[in-house]
Design an enzyme around this catalytic site. Sequence first.
Site, mmCIF file in Angstrom:
data_model
loop_
_atom_site.group_PDB
_atom_site.id
_atom_site.type_symbol
_atom_site.label_atom_id
_atom_site.label_comp_id
_atom_site.label_asym_id
_atom_site.label_seq_id
_atom_site.Cartn_x
_atom_site.Cartn_y
_atom_site.Cartn_z
ATOM 1 N N GLU A 199 0.837 -1.209 0.000
ATOM 2 C CA GLU A 199 0.000 0.000 0.000
ATOM 3 C C GLU A 199 0.869 1.255 0.000
ATOM 4 O O GLU A 199 0.604 2.211 -0.746
ATOM 5 C CB GLU A 199 -0.901 -0.003 1.233
ATOM 6 N N ASP B 166 0.770 3.852 -3.243
ATOM 7 C CA ASP B 166 0.377 5.258 -3.105
ATOM 8 C C ASP B 166 1.333 6.157 -3.876
ATOM 9 O O ASP B 166 0.908 7.112 -4.538
ATOM 10 C CB ASP B 166 0.370 5.624 -1.621
ATOM 11 N N ASP C 28 -7.044 1.156 0.498
ATOM 12 C CA ASP C 28 -5.710 0.645 0.806
ATOM 13 C C ASP C 28 -5.363 -0.540 -0.094
ATOM 14 O O ASP C 28 -4.239 -0.637 -0.609
ATOM 15 C CB ASP C 28 -5.634 0.203 2.269
ATOM 16 N N GLU D 89 -4.445 0.475 -3.664
ATOM 17 C CA GLU D 89 -3.062 0.955 -3.736
ATOM 18 C C GLU D 89 -2.083 -0.215 -3.687
ATOM 19 O O GLU D 89 -1.063 -0.213 -4.392
ATOM 20 C CB GLU D 89 -2.789 1.934 -2.599
#
Length: 225
Positions: A45, A49, A118, A121
Amino acid sequence: MKLAADIKAFQKRIGHEFARPELLLRALTHGSVSSPTRPDNQRLEFLGDRVLGLVMATALLEADKDASEGQLAPRFNALVRKETCAAVAQQVDLGAVLKLGRSEMLSGGRRKQALLGDAMEAVIAAVYRDAGFEVARDMILRLWGDRIHAVEDDARDAKTALQEWAQARKQKPPTYVEVSRSGPDHAPVFTIAVRLQDGTEAQATAGSKRQAEQAAAQALLSRLS
């Protein structure tokens, strides 16, 4: 590695077949079901991102070559925020393949914005590590689709829009109050009330304070309009 039919179907939905399927399985593993031999998706995650941010920043620069930083920043935030990631996750039915502990499943984890955002990502990072940046970029641009070109309409979040509404009417900024918090520590549920100077208010419930505040602001905006 042999994959279950639902995971194979998910690969088709995102448009990428993994050479290293263990990366995808890790991206889909929530902390509530992780173990020393089954790591969760938090590290992926973190990476995803950053990959998403680079792709979106580049796409926005190419889409509007004359836009200033002040114009680009809210567009960028609208495209990478958790709510947008969760919406894309719902679009590809990511929730159906999430690996969750029993408590998360019982509390509706497959529908929670925070978990879905989450995990989306993490899937991005898994594709990046499996096949490189260009493949990850192409997947992101395909899944985000028209959101990139329509982002100007979504660039202001609900809290910002509500504050601007109040300022335009010479009212003080809205106030946000935590009404209640419930659920276990690893999956709290917040109810937030937002109130304007004239007494108008609305409430909303979500899995984080930020999401609840945004939802409450949106609810109040809908009432005002």
